[in-house]
Design a protein around this motif. Structure first.
Motif, short mmCIF file in Angstrom:
data_model
loop_
_atom_site.label_atom_id
_atom_site.label_comp_id
_atom_site.label_asym_id
_atom_site.label_seq_id
_atom_site.Cartn_x
_atom_site.Cartn_y
_atom_site.Cartn_z
N ILE A 81 4.62 5.51 9.26
CA ILE A 81 3.37 6.41 9.35
C ILE A 81 2.45 6.07 8.31
O ILE A 81 2.85 5.44 7.33
CB ILE A 81 3.87 8.00 9.22
CG1 ILE A 81 4.57 8.37 8.03
CG2 ILE A 81 4.88 8.42 10.53
CD1 ILE A 81 4.79 10.03 7.81
N VAL A 89 8.65 8.75 9.33
CA VAL A 89 9.17 9.93 9.77
C VAL A 89 10.38 9.83 10.67
O VAL A 89 10.39 8.53 11.12
CB VAL A 89 8.07 10.50 10.69
CG1 VAL A 89 7.90 9.49 11.64
CG2 VAL A 89 8.31 11.99 11.02
N ALA A 94 10.73 13.60 6.96
CA ALA A 94 9.66 12.61 6.44
C ALA A 94 9.75 12.13 5.10
O ALA A 94 10.01 12.80 4.11
CB ALA A 94 8.35 12.86 7.00
N SER A 96 7.51 9.56 1.86
CA SER A 96 6.52 8.75 1.65
C SER A 96 6.70 8.14 0.09
O SER A 96 7.07 8.96 -0.70
CB SER A 96 4.98 9.23 1.59
OG SER A 96 4.08 8.28 1.38
N ARG A 134 8.42 15.53 15.16
CA ARG A 134 7.94 14.61 14.46
C ARG A 134 6.37 14.63 14.18
O ARG A 134 6.13 14.11 13.00
CB ARG A 134 8.21 13.20 15.29
CG ARG A 134 9.97 12.63 14.96
CD ARG A 134 10.17 11.57 15.70
NE ARG A 134 11.40 10.88 15.33
CZ ARG A 134 11.56 9.81 15.02
NH1 ARG A 134 10.73 8.89 14.84
NH2 ARG A 134 12.89 9.40 14.76
N ASP A 135 5.68 15.10 15.04
CA ASP A 135 4.26 15.00 14.61
C ASP A 135 3.92 16.20 13.78
O ASP A 135 3.23 15.70 12.78
CB ASP A 135 3.51 15.35 16.00
CG ASP A 135 3.50 14.21 17.10
OD1 ASP A 135 3.99 13.14 16.97
OD2 ASP A 135 3.21 14.35 18.48
N THR A 138 4.82 14.59 10.59
CA THR A 138 4.14 13.48 9.92
C THR A 138 2.75 14.23 9.51
O THR A 138 2.17 13.93 8.31
CB THR A 138 3.55 12.72 11.24
OG1 THR A 138 4.65 11.84 11.70
CG2 THR A 138 2.52 11.63 10.86
N THR A 139 2.10 15.24 10.04
CA THR A 139 1.21 15.90 9.59
C THR A 139 1.47 16.73 8.24
O THR A 139 0.74 16.51 7.31
CB THR A 139 0.61 17.07 10.57
OG1 THR A 139 0.45 16.24 11.82
CG2 THR A 139 -0.42 17.96 9.95
N LYS A 142 1.44 13.89 5.41
CA LYS A 142 -0.18 13.63 4.99
C LYS A 142 -0.52 14.65 4.17
O LYS A 142 -1.13 14.17 3.18
CB LYS A 142 -0.61 13.40 6.17
CG LYS A 142 -0.27 12.29 7.15
CD LYS A 142 -1.24 12.10 8.06
CE LYS A 142 -0.85 10.89 8.93
NZ LYS A 142 -1.70 10.57 10.32
#
Length: 156
Positions: A81, A89, A94, A96, A134-135, A138-139, A142
């Motif tokens: 992502i 993710v 998730a 980073s 998953r969406d 991801t949000t 971020k």
């Protein structure tokens, strides 16, 4: 639940789609959000629903970043992502990693010059195993990256 959770990084309403129904919600933060201070060089926040950990947010100072095995499991099991320098993710979570330059901090044995990468992770135990979940993850990742860069005063 409170309006915002985990150092104010997330609105409760944005996390709610990942959470099971329950009668009580308790929030546990172990320390302030600053991985550059103190000997632990990590921090976490846990949201418990009816006593069970259901949303866990973690930050840790690392000596390696993008292109390394900072999180080999996420690289093997997750989908990439756009979050931080390198993000992934997967079902229920998730992660980073990003470079956070802090030339204003004195470096020593506790905080060596190589410790300049921040690993962020979040997990939502028992969240639905769907593309929508998953969406949402991801949000949230971020948002978490942007929050962390601002809170940690990254200069890059």
């Amino acid at each position: 639940m409170p309006k915002n959770i985990c150092w104010g990084a997330f609105a409760s309403s944005s996390v709610a789609p990942l959470l099971p129904n329950g009668d009580t919600a308790d929030l546990e933060n172990d320390r302030p959000f600053d991985v550059f201070r103190g000997s632990q060089q990590s921090t976490y926040c846990t949201l418990r629903i009816d006593g069970e950990a259901r949303f866990i947010v973690w930050a840790e100072l690392r000596r390696s970043g993008k292109g390394t095995h900072w999180n080999g499991w996420a690289q093997a099991k997750g989908a990439r992502i756009e979050a931080g320098d390198e993000g992934f993710v997967w079902d229920y979570g998730a992660g980073s990693v990003f470079l956070c330059e802090r030339p204003d901090l004195p470096r020593n044995l506790v905080l060596p010059p190589s410790a300049k990468y921040v690993d962020l992770e979040l997990t939502a135990d028992r969240s639905p195993k769907t593309q929508q979940a998953r969406d949402v993850l991801t949000t949230l990742m971020k948002q978490y990256v942007q929050f962390a860069k601002k809170e940690l005063k990254c200069r890059n």
